[in-house]
Write an enzyme that holds these catalytic residues in place. Structure first.
Site, PDB file in Angstrom:
ATOM      1  N   GLU A   1      19.810  80.816  26.088  1.00 27.82           N
ATOM      2  CA  GLU A   1      21.207  81.235  26.158  1.00 27.82           C
ATOM      3  C   GLU A   1      22.087  80.452  25.168  1.00 27.82           C
ATOM      4  O   GLU A   1      22.942  81.003  24.520  1.00 27.82           O
ATOM      5  CB  GLU A   1      21.704  81.017  27.597  1.00 27.82           C
ATOM      6  CG  GLU A   1      23.073  81.564  27.871  1.00 27.82           C
ATOM      7  CD  GLU A   1      23.045  83.073  28.080  1.00 27.82           C
ATOM      8  OE1 GLU A   1      24.095  83.619  28.342  1.00 27.82           O
ATOM      9  OE2 GLU A   1      21.968  83.698  27.959  1.00 27.82           O
ATOM     10  N   ASP A   2      21.848  79.157  25.090  1.00 22.70           N
ATOM     11  CA  ASP A   2      22.785  78.290  24.363  1.00 22.70           C
ATOM     12  C   ASP A   2      22.273  77.742  23.033  1.00 22.70           C
ATOM     13  O   ASP A   2      22.994  77.028  22.355  1.00 22.70           O
ATOM     14  CB  ASP A   2      23.173  77.081  25.247  1.00 22.70           C
ATOM     15  CG  ASP A   2      23.938  77.515  26.486  1.00 22.70           C
ATOM     16  OD1 ASP A   2      24.409  78.662  26.489  1.00 22.70           O
ATOM     17  OD2 ASP A   2      24.041  76.720  27.429  1.00 22.70           O
TER      18      ASP A   2
END
Ligand code: MN
Length: 698
Positions: free
Chosen positions: A75-76
């Site tokens: 996600e990051d």
């Protein structure tokens, strides 16, 4: 250092977990998050590590711990899921992917959508382990919420209370539930929280000696009767539940709330034996006065979420003779379950997604087992090792499995048969996991409010997202047309194309659960009558008809005429003349000119379907689904099937050279042919959405 704490806790609590593997996931995540910081200014890696520490109390398997450490990586950071799969295997990757799916869901603002959110959460959580990682993740985020910008806090706290605490409660994970609730309470009702906290501190201070005395008295009493408790403890209700009780009773006074604290008697485990719990109960009832209607036997009849304990309330323990004291009696296992739910003793031996064994695989396995049985019948010496392999496959070491498989191969059992057994066994679940599945099903049932225990509780519904991540519920089979009109009538009316997860899709595309839908609009865009047949919802159909109703009659007649002519041309029938004579005996009834005009108007309005008119005029006409009639010079060996457009030559586009089984899409060119592209073809972005049609390989 939280990481050192994690490793120490793994060693102490879960010596069966491979520490080196936990370490490897940590190092990977640490490198991926390098340089990233939390709102608190701390290195980002602290978050997954703290989440993993919370998770540890839920008795996770290795894959779940690794996935928890890795849960924010895709996600990051730039690390793709495929890299995680390569490094940690498909099981860990699928858990991380599940977390990723949940991350894109944000709670909608309207309160009536909360229930929908919950459903989506559950519908998407195919694997209960993802729910556990999510709860751990969320609890740590709530613990550190003070660092998050103020304007975001309320939304996160509200979401945590409505969704995550509710789910923890339904799974019987009270420890996570009550901490989440108290944290949410603090951010949602700061003043009430502070005030109650102060009052309770005061109360605790005043009643401290009293409580200690109660605990000691109870321990002594039981010892006198030969019952040695593992622990006698006193426990306060958590703030949020006191707050709710006070609201219920409409009081500001803490003294009005009974059972502010309970005394817990925790006894030894004696296998399935529970008679010592009742013995302790008898001793207590002999010494104090039980309040008759307050006795609850959750041992004989556990709560639906699995909670087991004996509850009784007695008079005479408090210095105030009118003050009642609640006592809970349970075993160590029951205590662990009460804190952490059934998860606390769930066996994760095999990481298997919830869902049933695929019937084909099951059949293959049965066939293979027959062959193996026949071999054992011929060679009884093989019975021992073979039955171990067949019956206890999941419990054998990889070496033992390989050994047996080698012997079986030497006796003519084929590798494909061995694989069939292995795959099917891998899909089967240990008994406790089945319990967890039931619990998850029950949880889903609650979300659905129908008490059903079926796993697939949403057979007729799908949930898709708007670009703002709002959840839209649609019937299964719904198309972008339904979605667009549900979002807003004007979005529907001005739609020019639709995208699912960023990819252009035809308007007859069947929306899939969890997809993010985006509708492209144009100011001078207008609906097409053809959309009426694509819409699954009556509301979308009504809205499209409405649009056409607003057009004047003349243009409707003209449109109906054009529509019918186009269809007649397709089927090589004579076209309408000025008097519409073709319709003079429509459906066996004489029609005057006005009637004929009306029919065409209906066609134009979309209240009469063109297919129906053509069928009435020419019974027995072919359906709209056709095989491909013409291929390009580089024709593929396979055939393509298209739907929704009149017979047009179909060609495979040269730009992306589609080949089976690549997903494909058709595009009606201005030159009146259908060009087949790969769905991923970059040319598609520049094309007009309304001209896309579904295509698939035959
Ligand atoms: Mn996270």
């Amino acid at each position: 250092m939280p990481y050192k704490d994690l490793i120490a806790e793994v060693r102490a609590q879960r010596p069966d977990l491979n520490v080196a593997e936990v370490e490897r996931a940590y190092e990977f995540a640490k490198a991926a998050h390098e340089g990233q910081k939390r709102y608190s200014g701390e290195p980002y890696i602290i978050h997954p590590v703290e989440a993993a520490r919370i998770l540890l109390s839920l008795n996770p398997d290795l894959a779940t711990v690794q996935a928890c450490l890795l849960h924010d990586v895709t996600e990051d950071t730039d690390v793709p899921l495929s890299k995680i799969e390569q490094e940690f295997g498909s099981e860990v990757a699928s858990l991380v992917e599940g977390m990723e799916k949940l991350a894109i869901v944000k709670m909608p603002n309207q309160s009536q959508k909360e229930e929908q959110w919950k459903k989506m959460f559950l519908a998407m959580a195919e694997d209960i382990r993802i729910v556990f990682i999510k709860l751990s993740d969320r609890l740590h985020n709530m613990r550190t919420l003070q660092h998050v910008p103020e304007e975001k806090r309320e939304r996160i706290a509200r979401e945590s209370l409505m969704v995550h605490a509710a789910i923890a409660s339904r799974l019987g994970i009270y420890k996570i539930k009550s901490e989440l609730e108290d944290l949410c309470f603090r951010y949602l009702h700061a003043e009430a929280h502070a005030e109650l906290n102060k009052k309770l501190d005061q109360y605790k201070h005043e009643s401290e000696t009293q409580m200690e005395a109660a605990v000691a008295a109870l321990r002594d009493l039981l010892m006198e009767h030969g019952i040695v408790p593992v622990e006698v403890q006193s426990r306060f209700k958590h703030l949020w539940s006191i707050h709710k009780k006070m609201e219920e009773k409409d009081t500001e006074n803490l003294d009005d709330i009974h059972d502010l604290f309970a005394v817990r008697v925790i006894l030894r485990d004696k296998g399935d034996e529970v008679s010592h719990l009742y013995a302790a109960l008898g001793v207590i009832h002999g010494a104090y006065i039980p309040m008759q209607d307050r006795f609850k036997d959750y041992v004989a009849v556990p709560k639906p979420n699995g909670y087991r304990s004996l509850h009784t309330t007695v008079l005479g323990m408090d210095k105030d003779p009118d003050e009642a004291t609640e006592i809970q009696i349970r075993t160590e296992t029951m205590h662990k379950e009460a804190e952490m739910g059934l998860a606390s003793h769930w066996s994760y031996k095999e990481g298997v997604k919830s869902g049933h064994v695929d019937p084909k695989r099951h059949r293959d396995m049965e066939a293979a087992l027959k062959k193996i049985q026949a071999l054992v019948d011929r060679e009884p010496d093989l019975a021992g090792i073979t039955s171990d392999w067949v019956e206890r496959y999941q419990h054998l070491s990889p070496e033992d499995r390989a050994k047996v498989e080698k012997v079986l191969r030497e006796h003519g059992i084929e590798q494909s048969d061995l694989d069939a057994v292995r795959v099917a066994r891998g899909q089967e679940k240990p008994r406790l996991q089945q319990n967890m599945d039931r619990q998850l099903a029950w949880l889903r049932g609650l979300a659905e409010h129908d008490g059903s225990t079926e796993i697939d509780l949403f057979p007729n519904k799908i949930f898709v997202l708007t670009p703002q991540r709002e959840v839209i519920e649609l019937p299964k089979g719904a198309t972008p047309v339904d979605f667009a009109y549900l979002v807003h009538t004007e979005v529907g009316n001005k739609m020019v194309h639709a995208k699912a997860n960023g990819r252009i899709v035809p308007l007859d595309y069947e929306l899939q659960n969890g997809e993010m839908m985006e509708i492209g609009t144009r100011n001078n865009g207008k609906p097409s009558r053809y959309w009426i047949s694509l819409a699954k919802t009556s509301s979308a159909r009504a809205k499209i008809r409405n649009w056409f109703n607003r057009q004047d009659k003349e243009s409707n007649v003209a449109a109906g005429r054009a529509l019918l002519n186009k269809e007649l041309e397709t089927y090589e029938k004579p076209l309408l003349d000025d008097k519409y004579s073709l319709l003079k005996d429509y459906a066996g009834k004489p029609r005057d000119f006005k009637d004929r005009e009306q029919l065409l108007e209906g066609l134009g309005l979309g209240s009469v379907s063109v297919a129906q008119v053509v069928k009435t005029l020419f019974p027995g006409i072919r359906t709209r689904e056709r095989r491909v009639v013409e291929m390009s010079a580089e024709a593929a060996t396979e055939e393509v099937l298209v739907t929704g457009e009149p017979d047009l030559p179909v060609v495979l586009s040269a730009c992306c050279k589609p080949r089976p089984p690549m997903p494909i899409i058709g595009y009606v060119t201005r030159g009146r042919s259908i060009r087949i592209h790969r769905e991923s073809c970059s040319e598609l972005a520049g094309l007009e959405g309304e001209r896309f049609v579904s295509a698939r390989w035959r």
